[in-house]
Scaffold this active site. Structure first.
Site, PDB file in Angstrom:
ATOM      1  N   GLU A  78     -12.683   4.441   6.419  1.00  0.00           N
ATOM      2  CA  GLU A  78     -12.642   3.735   7.496  1.00  0.00           C
ATOM      3  C   GLU A  78     -13.794   4.026   8.524  1.00  0.00           C
ATOM      4  O   GLU A  78     -13.796   3.316   9.614  1.00  0.00           O
ATOM      5  CB  GLU A  78     -11.540   3.721   7.815  1.00  0.00           C
ATOM      6  CG  GLU A  78     -10.555   3.298   6.882  1.00  0.00           C
ATOM      7  CD  GLU A  78      -8.979   3.607   7.138  1.00  0.00           C
ATOM      8  OE1 GLU A  78      -8.012   2.866   6.814  1.00  0.00           O
ATOM      9  OE2 GLU A  78      -8.642   4.703   7.715  1.00  0.00           O
ATOM     10  N   ARG A  84      -7.842  -0.788   8.486  1.00  0.00           N
ATOM     11  CA  ARG A  84      -9.074  -0.117   8.151  1.00  0.00           C
ATOM     12  C   ARG A  84      -9.344   0.982   9.271  1.00  0.00           C
ATOM     13  O   ARG A  84     -10.570   1.329   9.577  1.00  0.00           O
ATOM     14  CB  ARG A  84     -10.327  -0.909   7.796  1.00  0.00           C
ATOM     15  CG  ARG A  84     -11.202  -0.192   6.897  1.00  0.00           C
ATOM     16  CD  ARG A  84     -12.376  -0.992   6.104  1.00  0.00           C
ATOM     17  NE  ARG A  84     -12.912  -0.259   5.231  1.00  0.00           N
ATOM     18  CZ  ARG A  84     -13.624  -0.641   4.186  1.00  0.00           C
ATOM     19  NH1 ARG A  84     -13.883  -2.156   3.969  1.00  0.00           N
ATOM     20  NH2 ARG A  84     -14.341   0.081   3.278  1.00  0.00           N
ATOM     21  N   CYS A  85      -8.325   1.822   9.636  1.00  0.00           N
ATOM     22  CA  CYS A  85      -8.668   2.712  10.673  1.00  0.00           C
ATOM     23  C   CYS A  85      -7.259   3.664  10.606  1.00  0.00           C
ATOM     24  O   CYS A  85      -6.321   3.170  10.005  1.00  0.00           O
ATOM     25  CB  CYS A  85      -8.993   2.232  12.110  1.00  0.00           C
ATOM     26  SG  CYS A  85      -7.574   1.816  13.030  1.00  0.00           S
ATOM     27  N   GLN A 132       0.828  -1.035   0.031  1.00  0.00           N
ATOM     28  CA  GLN A 132      -0.059   0.004   0.139  1.00  0.00           C
ATOM     29  C   GLN A 132       0.733   1.247  -0.063  1.00  0.00           C
ATOM     30  O   GLN A 132       0.424   2.218  -0.135  1.00  0.00           O
ATOM     31  CB  GLN A 132      -1.062   0.067   1.361  1.00  0.00           C
ATOM     32  CG  GLN A 132      -1.950  -1.011   1.325  1.00  0.00           C
ATOM     33  CD  GLN A 132      -2.548  -1.236   2.579  1.00  0.00           C
ATOM     34  OE1 GLN A 132      -2.725  -2.408   3.268  1.00  0.00           O
ATOM     35  NE2 GLN A 132      -3.221  -0.016   3.128  1.00  0.00           N
TER      36      GLN A 132
END
Lengths: 183, 792
Positions: B738, B368-369, B221
């Protein structure tokens, strides 16, 4: 095109039996010599170089590797290539024709039924199997038919809408078919 | 005539996604799809034990297998000074274990062979003797008197504590508690979870001796950070390293860190001078790569009888596994845990945090945060519900009473953040109206009279998305800004590259929409490229909902630079001075004669064929954007449930989501992000967790044990929106990817706990599995989901 497998399986030297596998892949006859332990997903991906079939979990849970086997959805990561001998296999590459997309593909795009795209080929093939059998699915029918396929990005709601979108489009294209199906 | 922005795919257009055209045809290009000539395959031998000394590794059997080219062990890596590598949190991590193994699944050896089947055969033929050591599987065990020292490799490390950290005002908070009418307390555990993208990790390293160039296809990523890391770890010059992150099959934070598999494939390719491919299996991914969460909380809230929150105390004990590998800004040891309570007007707060080493996989990634914000908001909203219950107040009213008001921005949070904007009460009202709050409370009462347990759970929160600014946020000293580069060709078509990296978020679609908005070039005329460090400008990558707040802002800024140059060209073409022309979408015109104008496409052509004297030809530029602040979206999630007290099974009746993420670039994609996030929230509340038995065996190492929801059990979601434009983002957008994962879990848990009100149960730790709920209901006590403590 199958040379990879002939090349890496030194059968005569090492007493590994090599089997000939012949399948009808997306309507086309294809053949390869493979080790008996070769998985169908790997034959499709590495052997026949159709990389739209993805391997996600190796344990038959995620469904990213779903293909149609004589029209039924199977998880090709836990099926041996030799088991496919003499059978028909349809992968995501077999959904569209040269000129047009399958309505399921259109539905996934139109309803935003995919994000990273990794589970998408398996989802679409599971959906195709459903719609082939049942042209008038309810939302629950769709959810149940896709319950062998995991998605981490979209949260399913749009995937379900995509399949229902495709069902409607298929019915519109062929009103007679809505009466048919085998369920 | 003015262009219709939505028609050209600008801001607010639910444009269908460009990337879908290849994905729906099975023509995506994921790492495993890449085949290079002469490519070899690598497989990894992993430790079966959580904690053990390596006595002996016999690799001779592997070399007897035809087709095995290379076997690598920790000893061989150490001989090349590659036994250990730095983590993203200034700790070290073993690449291949040398002295001992510190978690089950740790990499011990690897085999490179002609095909992956032979490599697996080679792995099977390696014989390793271990001497088992006592495992530590949770923070309590880590500080027990007889606890073994996990990190005996580190000089000066005498215990299993990673850090002690604090933030906030201890004196003011003590004062608030002294003045409180009521003190509400709750303890809980946010269990270990794994982001688990369907595609696991992988890399193909291709070292070319003749050019000294290393090309690595990698599931990452953050390709530019990886390039820097590889340069430092492998001591290769940075300009000779090219990282290509092709299509990613999901990321969710799992694909931010540098993993041993990547490094081993690189070394193997250098040694063998052939491309080496490593494709991780699912089990390897689940048991060894970056997990999320695993934090215990002791929370206290000082309350006035009228419902005003006076102060908050939080203490967290976080389990980091064997190596402190959290992917987070270096200044903050427990991520942005202290963003908790940002939406409430609370004068005083104090947070203490202690991190622990255990014999579990390293990680602590932002699943996801935005760096532990998920834990922060979950703890916040569970504490809020407990406090409302303790005061006997309605949970919606309690929140309303304590919200930061609309006219109170920017607002300094109790832990020192500055929130930018919001309409919290409006969002809550939209949510309550949508769910039919008052009606549901009546239904709930009627159902209770018939022995049925209905519950409603609310979760409201604002969270910090879009790190930097670079003053406060860096990873390993690299400042957190981002970039975009735009080239407009002479026919007015364009290519845009950014330092972000899409993994399903749809950057190829939305970045073009920002260009369309800024320049009037139709979105379909803009191609977007990311993920190749040789072509993309430097950026920190995509995670923590930072793409739109940072890289997206850079896209706006670079487009404006292009517009500024085009204005000069337009003045030249129109033969007027620059001050005399105005801009409307896609066109400059003479203010006094609006019919006289030139389009952006005509300016582009002139940039290559008719520039004014003294002007550099061409129409391209780049922008590096260092955000002045994080963006602060707000969300209100409300779930209603019915709990079956006879089985402990609970069903979701409805889920309402109200998100305020500022201006929506592509509403379809925004809603897709919210639905995806809600599904992961439901997953964590309901079934998804990684736990360990007393011996440190990972329970949840494959999809048969690690339960993820399917289309069958995932509920439907009803989405609503409120729009408060971000005051400091160039197009008013905020992060959104998120929010639902962060804010969602508390809505489900609060709903189940609400249904159990009256049973004496205040808390059940996630996931709320039927057996836990059943135990809570029948025994009338809180149920902890904490991993087992070995007693024998």
């Amino acid at each position: 095109m199958t040379s990879l497998f002939e090349e890496v399986a030194p059968s005569e030297d090492d007493n590994i039996p090599v089997r000939r596998v012949e399948v009808r892949l997306n309507g086309e006859r294809r053949a390869a010599k493979v080790e008996p332990r070769l998985l169908l997903a790997h034959l499709i991906r590495q052997g026949f170089q159709l990389t739209g079939t993805h391997t996600g979990c190796d344990t038959t849970n995620c469904g990213a590797c779903t293909v149609l086997f004589d029209g039924e959805p199977v998880k090709s990561c836990t099926m041996l290539a030799v088991q496919a001998h003499g059978h028909e296999v349809t992968t995501v590459e077999g959904l569209a024709t040269a000129s047009e997309l399958h309505p399921i593909q259109e539905g996934f795009k139109d309803e935003h039924g995919l994000q990273c795209g990794f589970c998408t080929p398996g989802m679409m093939l599971a959906a195709k199997a459903l719609l082939d059998h049942n042209p008038n699915p309810t939302e629950d029918d769709v959810r149940w038919a896709l319950s062998g396929n995991l998605c981490r990005c979209t949260g399913y709601q749009n995937i379900v809408k995509a399949v229902l979108w495709a069902a409607e489009k298929l019915r519109d294209a062929d009103p007679g078919a809505a009466e048919g199906g085998d369920e | 005539m003015t262009l219709d922005e939505v028609k050209i795919g600008g801001l607010g257009a639910s444009r269908r996604r460009v990337e879908d055209n290849r994905f729906i045809r099975g023509k995506g290009n994921y790492v495993d799809d890449v085949v290079l000539p002469g490519m070899l395959h690598m497989e990894i031998v992993r430790s079966p034990l959580a904690h053990a000394r390596i006595k002996k590794i016999d690799i001779s059997g592997a070399y007897k297998i035809p087709g095995v080219r290379l076997v690598m062990t920790g000893e061989m890596m150490a001989a090349r000074n590659l036994g250990w590598m730095p983590t993203l949190s200034y700790d070290t991590q073993a690449i291949l274990a040398t002295d001992k193994v510190r978690f089950q699944g740790q990499e011990v050896a690897c085999v490179i062979a002609d095909d992956p089947y032979i490599a697996r055969d080679g792995c099977e033929a390696i014989v390793i003797e271990y001497e088992p050591l006592q495992p530590v599987v949770n923070p309590m065990q880590a500080v027990a008197p007889d606890a073994p020292l996990i990190r005996d490799d580190k000089v000066n490390q005498t215990d299993n504590i990673v850090f002690d950290w604090e933030v906030g005002d201890v004196i003011g908070t003590d004062q608030a508690f002294a003045e409180a009418d009521v003190v509400s307390e709750i303890d809980m555990h946010y269990p270990r979870s794994h982001p688990s993208p369907i595609e696991a990790c992988g890399s193909i390293a291709d070292y070319d001796r003749s050019t000294s160039k290393l090309t690595v296809y990698m599931t990452t990523q953050a390709p530019h950070i990886i390039r820097a890391a590889v340069s430092l770890v492998a001591e290769l010059p940075e300009h000779m390293i090219r990282i290509i992150s092709p299509d990613l099959g999901g990321g969710f934070g799992n694909k931010v860190p540098v993993y041993p598999g990547y490094v081993m494939s690189i070394l193997a390719s250098i040694l063998l001078e052939q491309p080496v491919k490593w494709i991780e299996d699912k089990s390897g991914n689940l048991i060894s790569t970056g997990f999320g969460r695993d934090v215990y909380l002791k929370g206290q809230m000082a309350l006035r009888n009228d419902g005003k929150i006076l102060g908050v105390r939080m203490h967290t004990d976080s389990d980091h596994g064997a190596f402190f590998a959290d992917a987070q800004p270096s200044k903050f040891k427990i991520g942005l845990m202290h963003s908790a309570f940002a939406c409430y007007d609370i004068p005083n707060a104090h947070l203490t945090a202690r991190g622990y080493y255990t014999n579990k996989a390293p990680g602590g990634v932002a699943y996801r945060c935005s760096f532990r914000v998920t834990e922060a908001m979950f703890f916040q909203e569970r504490m809020v519900q407990a406090a409302a219950d303790d005061l006997g107040m309605d949970q919606a009213e309690f929140r309303r009473k304590n919200f930061v008001r609309d006219d109170d921005f920017p607002h300094r949070t109790p832990f020192g953040f500055l929130t930018d904007s919001g309409q919290y009460e409006k969002c809550l009202d939209v949510g309550l109206e949508a769910i039919g709050y008052d009606d549901f409370l009546k239904q709930k009462e009627e159902a209770a009279a018939r022995g049925r347990l209905l519950g409603i759970g609310i979760s409201t929160m604002t969270e910090p998305l879009g790190a930097g600014n670079s003053r406060e946020y860096d990873i390993l000293g690299i400042k957190m800004f981002d970039s975009a580069e735009l080239r407009v060709h002479m026919t007015g078509k364009a290519i845009l590259r950014t330092g972000a990296k899409t993994q399903g978020q749809g950057h190829e679609t939305t970045w073009a929409q920002i260009v369309a908005h800024e320049l009037g070039i139709p979105a379909e005329d803009v191609v977007v490229e990311e993920g190749d460090t040789d072509t993309a400008p430097f950026g920190m990558g995509t995670y923590a909902s930072r793409s739109t707040p940072v890289a997206g802002a850079a896209v706006s800024m670079v487009s404006r630079k292009i517009r500024a140059k085009s204005r000069k060209i337009a003045a030249h073409l129109l033969e007027v001075s620059e001050e005399d022309i105005d801009w409307e979408l896609g066109r400059f015109y003479v203010r006094s004669a609006p019919d006289r104008g030139v389009t952006i496409q005509e300016c582009a052509m002139a940039a290559y064929s008719n520039v004014p004297d003294g002007m550099e030809p061409g129409l391209e530029n780049n922008a590096y954007y260092d955000p002045p602040n994080l963006t602060w979206p707000f969300a209100c999630y409300i779930a209603t449930v019915e709990v079956d007290p006879l089985t402990g099974v609970w069903d979701v009746l409805r889920v309402v989501a109200v998100d305020d993420c500022g201006v929506r670039i592509n509403p379809m994609i925004v809603e897709g992000q919210i639905m995806g996030g809600l599904t992961e929230a439901y997953a964590m509340a309901n079934m998804q967790f990684i736990t360990f038995d007393a011996d440190g065996n990972c329970v949840g190492g494959n999809y048969m044990d690690y339960l993820l929801p399917t289309a069958w059990e995932t509920p439907g979601f009803e989405l609503h929106e409120v729009v408060t434009p971000c005051p400091h983002h160039p197009i008013g957008a905020k992060g959104i990817g998120e929010c639902a994962t962060v804010g969602g879990p508390a809505a489900f848990v609060n709903a189940v706990i609400d249904a159990l009100k009256g049973t004496g149960v205040r808390n059940i730790d996630m996931p709320l599995l039927p057996d836990r709920v059943y135990e809570a209901v029948t025994q009338h006590h809180d149920v902890s989901g904490a991993p087992p403590v070995k007693t024998d």
